[in-house]
Design a protein around this motif. Structure first.
Motif, short mmCIF file in Angstrom:
data_model
loop_
_atom_site.label_atom_id
_atom_site.label_comp_id
_atom_site.label_asym_id
_atom_site.label_seq_id
_atom_site.Cartn_x
_atom_site.Cartn_y
_atom_site.Cartn_z
N ASP A 39 -13.24 -10.07 34.92
CA ASP A 39 -12.80 -10.53 33.60
C ASP A 39 -13.03 -9.44 32.54
OD1 ASP A 39 -12.31 -12.83 34.95
OD2 ASP A 39 -13.36 -14.15 33.55
N TRP A 42 -10.50 -6.68 32.96
CA TRP A 42 -9.17 -7.13 32.52
C TRP A 42 -9.09 -7.15 30.99
CZ3 TRP A 42 -6.29 -10.35 29.67
CH2 TRP A 42 -4.97 -10.57 30.08
N ARG A 43 -10.08 -7.78 30.39
CA ARG A 43 -10.09 -7.87 28.92
C ARG A 43 -10.11 -6.49 28.29
NH1 ARG A 43 -14.16 -11.98 29.67
NH2 ARG A 43 -15.74 -10.41 29.25
N SER A 44 -10.91 -5.60 28.87
CA SER A 44 -11.05 -4.27 28.28
C SER A 44 -9.74 -3.50 28.35
CB SER A 44 -12.15 -3.48 28.99
OG SER A 44 -13.39 -4.13 28.85
N ARG A 46 -6.78 -4.75 28.43
CA ARG A 46 -5.88 -5.38 27.47
C ARG A 46 -6.22 -4.93 26.05
NH1 ARG A 46 -2.72 -6.13 24.96
NH2 ARG A 46 -1.63 -7.92 24.07
N ARG A 47 -7.50 -4.93 25.75
CA ARG A 47 -7.92 -4.66 24.38
C ARG A 47 -7.83 -3.19 24.03
NH1 ARG A 47 -13.12 -8.77 24.68
NH2 ARG A 47 -11.91 -10.66 24.24
N SER A 52 0.38 -6.13 28.13
CA SER A 52 0.00 -7.32 28.89
C SER A 52 0.74 -7.39 30.22
CB SER A 52 0.22 -8.58 28.07
OG SER A 52 1.48 -8.54 27.46
N GLY A 152 -15.16 -7.82 20.32
CA GLY A 152 -14.58 -8.62 21.38
C GLY A 152 -15.60 -9.07 22.40
N GLU A 153 -16.41 -8.14 22.87
CA GLU A 153 -17.40 -8.46 23.90
C GLU A 153 -18.74 -8.88 23.29
OE1 GLU A 153 -17.03 -8.61 27.22
OE2 GLU A 153 -14.89 -8.21 26.97
N SER B 18 -10.54 -13.22 21.25
CA SER B 18 -11.00 -14.26 22.19
C SER B 18 -9.86 -14.82 23.02
CB SER B 18 -11.69 -15.38 21.43
OG SER B 18 -10.76 -15.99 20.57
N ASP B 20 -8.02 -13.09 24.88
CA ASP B 20 -7.81 -12.25 26.07
C ASP B 20 -8.58 -12.78 27.26
OD1 ASP B 20 -6.26 -10.49 24.60
OD2 ASP B 20 -8.01 -9.36 23.93
N GLU B 21 -7.87 -13.28 28.21
CA GLU B 21 -8.47 -13.68 29.48
C GLU B 21 -7.47 -13.40 30.58
OE1 GLU B 21 -11.40 -14.66 30.43
OE2 GLU B 21 -12.26 -14.75 28.42
#
Lengths: 200, 293
Positions: A39, A42-44, A46-47, A52, A152-153, B18, B20-21
């Motif tokens: 997770d 993936w998030r990183s 994306r961010r 996407s 974000g994190e 938030s 982003d998943e």
């Protein structure tokens, strides 16, 4: 970025590396990497600006690279290693996209803010996320990275420093600059006119 | 004034991190590529064995579906879950195929190339992985991982919450051994290659997607018409819960707070343990915020 990880990443990938031959016991480590960090990876991605549509494949690729380099990953530094790969991916993506960034920006921005000047509405909409990308794309990658990890994190500055292998003071100054740039960009995009339109 | 407004905008934008998943299929594919596919490539070469492992490949996705639904709104997530199960099946199939030409090297970033079994040594399939994920990410009532065989699961599917139901349908779909070889099928293409029951489900998903699209485009009234036509066509549809949640959202958008709350109460009575309860509460809170403003 962690220097040791970066060096490992630059090693050429030989044919023999690509062949699946992870010794017994390592597959369990890969599973553990996936369960613990998928997770986050993936998030990183994306961010940090991986589109996407490409994030799913990029996340898998990150773990394939980790699988090939498992013996180089010190226990306890898995996350730093994975994140170093993530940053390299993001950096590649940004370079590739640099050419048509301007066009993409204005299109994305138009789509994101068109008829919705109302902040409350915007907050409730997915387009807030699209707008976030527009703003983040204006930040240099190293600033975007610390901002993403912090906002974000929700990592502390010490955690960010440890993850990136840089001094905490550097993290603090990058974070400060990132926030300034971010706010400046928001002011530029949603300046006085827009704010008055929305009745604020 | 402007400054305060822009500060709120800054907070709102940063808050949208938030969203982003990873999607359920992304996780299912990744886990399958590193775990289940490798196990199946060496352990199992029968269709039934493959189907069992497909179910376990899909399980991580199923375990996260409720959470994903709360984060981004239900329908696309359920659709994604189904696609995940399908893709999981394709990965398993690819694993079987790849086992025969193992000397091949991974040449590109393409998904097909990435789905390579990691390890030819027989080992325990990734069944153990699913419970780990479920306990880590979900309250027990939502994150259940059904240990029963597919048949038993299928029998009880109608009375289950939506995630297990979708999963059992998807895994039932993945059973035919004549799946196409392409692992890079888009979800829609993969879904349309299925049996008639899944074709119905695909139809339902498509219809609800149209509702969402209309809502996104700022036309709640049109969205409501789309939703009414969905309800007329699929009176007892598999995605009934998603449709109900959408209706509540539309009523909120249209300012019909009373009906929104009435429908929410009815939903809570009918599905007290639904994973959508949080989402519904969030929708009603949104309504309250608007009416204050």
């Amino acid at each position: 970025m962690n220097d040791a990880s970066a060096t490992v990443l630059l090693l050429p990938i030989r044919e023999s590396d690509a062949r699946p031959k992870v010794p017994a016991g390592h597959d369990e480590r890969i599973r553990s990497l996936l369960v613990t960090h998928f997770d986050f990876v993936w998030r990183s991605l994306r961010r940090l600006g991986v589109p996407s549509s490409s994030v799913d494949d990029a996340a898998q690729e990150v773990f394939w690279i980790a699988a090939r380099k498992l013996e180089h990953i010190e226990p306890g530094s898995e996350r730093a290693f994975l994140f170093a790969v993530v940053i390299r991916f993001a950096s590649d993506v940004r370079r590739r996209q640099a050419r048509n960034r301007e066009r993409t920006d204005s299109a994305a921005l138009d789509a994101a803010i068109d008829s919705h000047a109302d902040i409350e509405v915007l907050v409730d909409q997915k387009r807030a996320r699209d707008l976030l990308d527009v703003v983040l794309d204006c930040l240099p990658l190293e600033l975007r990275t610390v901002l993403m990890l912090s906002e974000g994190e929700r990592l502390t500055m010490a955690e960010v420093a440890s993850l990136l292998g840089i001094p905490p003071g550097t993290v603090a100054s990058r974070l400060r600059r990132a926030r300034q740039l971010f706010e400046a960009k928001v002011n530029e995009l949603f300046g006085p006119d827009r704010a008055e339109e929305s009745g604020q | 004034m402007t400054r305060a407004s822009n500060e709120r905008m800054t907070r709102a934008l940063l808050g949208s991190f938030s969203r982003d998943e990873p999607s359920a299929p992304a996780k299912a594919r990744a886990f399958a590529a590193f775990g289940v596919a490798a196990g199946v490539a060496s352990v199992s070469s029968t269709a039934s064995g493959a189907a069992t492992d497909v179910a376990s490949a899909a399980a991580p996705g199923a375990a996260t579906v409720a959470k994903g639904a709360l984060a981004v709104g239900g329908v696309s997530t359920v659709k994604a879950l189904i696609a995940g199960a399908v893709i999981g099946g394709l990965v398993v199939h690819a694993g079987l195929r790849v086992a025969t030409d193992y000397g091949d090297t991974r040449a590109s970033n393409s998904p097909a190339a990435i789905h390579r079994p990691l390890d030819p040594v027989p080992r325990e399939p990734a069944l153990a992985l699913a419970p780990t994920l479920a306990s880590a990410e979900n309250p027990p009532e939502r994150g259940e991982v059904d240990p029963r065989p597919n048949e038993a699961r299928a029998v009880s599917a109608r009375s289950s919450p939506v995630a297990p139901r979708a999963r059992s349908r998807a895994s039932a779909r993945a059973e035919p051994p004549s799946m196409p070889d392409e692992t890079s099928l888009a979800p829609d293409e993969a879904a349309s290659a299925g049996t008639s029951s899944s074709a119905t489900l695909t139809g339902e998903v498509a219809r609800l997607d149209r509702v969402r699209a209309a809502l996104r485009e700022g036309s709640p009234a049109r969205a409501m018409r789309e939703l009414d036509s969905y309800a007329a066509e699929f009176a007892n549809g598999t995605l009934g819960q998603e449709a109900a949640v959408l209706r509540i959202e539309l009523l909120v958008e249209l300012g019909d707070a009373e009906r929104a709350r009435a429908l929410a109460n009815a939903f809570a009575a009918a599905h007290p343990k639904s994973g959508y309860m949080n989402k519904i509460q969030e929708l009603l809170a949104r309504r309250a915020k608007r009416s204050v403003r």
